[in-house]
Design an enzyme around this catalytic site. Structure first.
Site, short mmCIF file in Angstrom:
data_model
loop_
_atom_site.label_atom_id
_atom_site.label_comp_id
_atom_site.label_asym_id
_atom_site.label_seq_id
_atom_site.Cartn_x
_atom_site.Cartn_y
_atom_site.Cartn_z
N TYR A 12 0.76 -1.33 0.02
CA TYR A 12 -0.09 -0.10 0.10
C TYR A 12 0.88 1.15 0.10
O TYR A 12 0.79 2.08 -0.78
CB TYR A 12 -0.95 0.07 1.15
CG TYR A 12 -1.81 1.28 1.52
CD1 TYR A 12 -2.71 1.65 1.03
CD2 TYR A 12 -1.41 2.13 2.63
CE1 TYR A 12 -3.28 2.73 1.02
CE2 TYR A 12 -2.04 3.30 3.03
CZ TYR A 12 -3.04 3.65 2.05
OH TYR A 12 -3.59 4.90 2.51
N LYS A 58 1.41 4.06 -2.99
CA LYS A 58 1.13 5.40 -2.55
C LYS A 58 2.36 6.35 -2.65
O LYS A 58 2.07 7.73 -3.14
CB LYS A 58 0.62 5.69 -1.14
CG LYS A 58 -0.71 5.00 -0.62
CD LYS A 58 -1.81 5.45 -1.33
CE LYS A 58 -2.30 6.95 -0.96
NZ LYS A 58 -3.84 7.07 -1.46
N1 NAI Z 1 -8.46 5.95 5.97
C1 NAI Z 1 -7.16 6.48 6.45
O1 NAI Z 1 -6.89 6.35 7.76
C2 NAI Z 1 -6.12 7.15 5.44
C3 NAI Z 1 -6.62 7.08 4.16
N2 NAI Z 1 -5.76 7.56 3.10
C4 NAI Z 1 -6.06 7.54 1.76
O2 NAI Z 1 -7.46 8.33 1.73
C5 NAI Z 1 -8.11 7.86 0.50
C6 NAI Z 1 -9.53 7.42 0.88
O3 NAI Z 1 -9.56 6.44 1.67
P1 NAI Z 1 -10.75 5.76 2.73
O4 NAI Z 1 -11.86 6.84 2.37
O5 NAI Z 1 -10.41 5.41 3.92
O6 NAI Z 1 -10.97 4.35 1.73
P2 NAI Z 1 -12.34 3.67 1.23
O7 NAI Z 1 -11.91 2.25 0.88
O8 NAI Z 1 -13.11 3.83 1.91
O9 NAI Z 1 -12.50 4.70 -0.17
C7 NAI Z 1 -11.62 4.18 -1.23
C8 NAI Z 1 -12.70 4.13 -2.54
O10 NAI Z 1 -11.96 4.09 -3.75
C9 NAI Z 1 -12.69 3.21 -4.36
N3 NAI Z 1 -12.05 2.50 -5.52
C10 NAI Z 1 -11.01 1.46 -5.10
N4 NAI Z 1 -10.67 0.89 -6.23
C11 NAI Z 1 -11.12 1.62 -7.52
C12 NAI Z 1 -11.02 1.72 -8.82
N5 NAI Z 1 -10.05 0.62 -9.49
N6 NAI Z 1 -11.76 2.32 -9.46
C13 NAI Z 1 -12.46 3.39 -8.85
N7 NAI Z 1 -12.60 3.52 -7.60
C14 NAI Z 1 -11.99 2.60 -6.76
C15 NAI Z 1 -13.48 2.00 -3.46
O11 NAI Z 1 -14.60 1.37 -4.20
C16 NAI Z 1 -13.91 3.18 -2.32
O12 NAI Z 1 -14.97 3.67 -2.54
C17 NAI Z 1 -7.13 6.68 -0.03
O13 NAI Z 1 -6.37 7.13 -1.13
C18 NAI Z 1 -6.17 6.48 1.11
O14 NAI Z 1 -4.83 5.80 0.60
C19 NAI Z 1 -4.56 8.36 3.32
C20 NAI Z 1 -4.16 8.28 4.88
C21 NAI Z 1 -5.06 7.64 6.06
#
Ligand code: NAI
Ligand SMILES: CC(C)=CCC[C@@H](C)[C@H]1CC[C@H]2C3=C(CC[C@]12C)[C@@]1(C)CCC(=O)C[C@@H]1CC3
Length: 345
Positions: free
Chosen positions: A144, A148
């Site tokens: 991951y 990133k």
């Molecule tokens: N949750 C956390 O603590 C942290 C999250 N992030 C980043 O924040 C962003 C959002 O994270 P979350 O909302 O927690 O994750 P999440 O898993 O809830 O949301 C990710 C979304 O991306 C969509 N997705 C995945 N693959 C896809 C594809 N091939 N095409 C279209 N859509 C796709 C999923 O369906 C999902 O709705 C991510 O980039 C993550 O790396 C960064 C730091 C901390």
């Protein structure tokens, strides 16, 4: 004409808008008068005024309808960090991000705001008040993080004032809040299985946990400050609650808030890390025969047992960032939002 330009400036697309952060971002953008489209591989909700486009971000043709007449794109899609599918991370976070950039350029998008992660500089050892000039992790802790890093590099490199395409990366850390599918659910699941009795290490390690609305605020500020004459073009920004807390105090506050006992007994960090490494290797070797997912992965143990907190001074200076929700209020609101995860429910 002026109305058309103003109208276009308020049109945006959130790639990954069905996810935890994405949906909170969509809700706040609507509140602030933006017209919002969502592009995601799955549709999880419906909201009046939101146009939903279902598709894989690796497919440029699928992206085009979602980018038509849009000046601003937020890219917050990623496979879940808990997965160990290297191919999926490379396909979505690296190749997919290249496709997103190309599609934005071809569709005439002017601004791209990437959700990166503060973990791009984390190697499993202490980071105290880390600034954005820390080097990227040379030995990223998992696939991951590895992907990133590449994703962030691609987006920042694509910033090109000549072409009228501006980019910026937001690096949040430890996002929590209502509807989070990870942090509180993993914690409660671990507690319900009777495994939340132990503190790894001496329990004094400080960590950033960031309430989701602060992360959203950071994204919108970045989008609104992204202009050709702004210092933020092509740069990464830490966005946190700016209130580092002991990892184990945060866990205990959430657990106690939901009616569970806090962890009490200490285990030596190196012992747990060594055990997690052993289990991870065992799972890897045995994968063709049996599939099991250890709770204690080396990455999780490192996150639970080291300092990792970051300075958001640069975001304060360049875009006037200030958290809008305190840690205490964030924890209270989060706990209230999970009645079904309370002890005994
Ligand atoms: N949750 C956390 O603590 C942290 C999250 N992030 C980043 O924040 C962003 C959002 O994270 P979350 O909302 O927690 O994750 P999440 O898993 O809830 O949301 C990710 C979304 O991306 C969509 N997705 C995945 N693959 C896809 C594809 N091939 N095409 C279209 N859509 C796709 C999923 O369906 C999902 O709705 C991510 O980039 C993550 O790396 C960064 C730091 C901390
Ligand atoms: C600050 C930060 C980057 C948080 C990210 C969220 C998750 C990585 C954590 C949320 C719940 C945490 C958790 C553990 C590790 C890190 C999390 C998954 C443990 C597995 C650590 C070892 C234990 O004793 C149990 C913990 C359960 C909760």
């Amino acid at each position: 004409m002026a109305t058309r330009v103003r109208h276009r400036n308020k049109r945006c697309t959130v790639i990954g808008g069905s996810g935890f952060l994405g949906r909170h971002l969509v809700e706040k953008l609507l509140e602030r008068g933006y017209s919002v489209s969502v592009f995601d591989i799955c549709e999880n909700f419906e909201l009046p005024g939101v146009i939903f486009h279902q598709g894989d971000l690796c497919d440029k043709q699928a992206l085009f309808p979602a980018l038509k007449d849009v000046s601003l794109v937020f890219h917050c899609a990623s496979p879940a960090p808990g997965s160990d599918n290297r191919g999926l991370f490379e396909r979505v976070n690296i190749q997919g991000t290249r496709t997103v950039i190309q599609a934005c350029l071809e569709a005439g998008v002017e601004k791209l705001v990437l959700t990166s992660s503060a973990s791009v500089v984390f190697e499993g050892t202490d980071i105290k008040n880390g600034r954005e000039d820390l080097p990227y992790a040379k030995k990223p802790i998992d696939y991951y993080t590895e992907t990133k890093i590449e994703q962030e590099k691609l987006v920042l490199k694509a910033c090109d004032k000549g072409k009228g395409f501006l980019t910026v990366a937001i690096r949040p850390h430890g996002i929590f809040g209502p509807r989070d599918p990870q942090l509180v659910p993993i914690l409660v699941d671990t507690a319900r299985r009777g495994k939340m009795k132990f503190i790894i290490g001496n329990g004094t390690n400080l960590v950033d946990f960031t309430f989701v609305e602060n992360v959203v605020h950071g994204h919108i500020l970045a989008a609104e400050h992204l202009r050709a004459d702004s210092p933020i073009c092509g740069k990464p920004y830490h966005i946190t609650n700016d209130e580092p807390i002991r990892f184990w105090d945060f866990m205990s506050e959430v657990l106690v808030g939901l009616g569970y006992d806090p962890p009490r007994y200490h285990l030596p960090y190196m012992l747990v890390y060594g055990l997690a490494l052993f289990l991870w290797l065992l799972a890897l070797i045995l994968r063709p025969l049996v599939s099991f997912k250890p709770t204690f992965t080396p990455m999780r143990v490192a996150l639970a047992g080291t300092h990792h907190y970051y300075s958001c001074e640069r975001a304060k200076q360049d875009m006037g960032y200030k958290p809008v929700v305190s840690l205490k209020e964030g924890i209270d609101r989060t706990v209230q939002s999970y009645p079904h995860l309370r002890q005994g429910s």
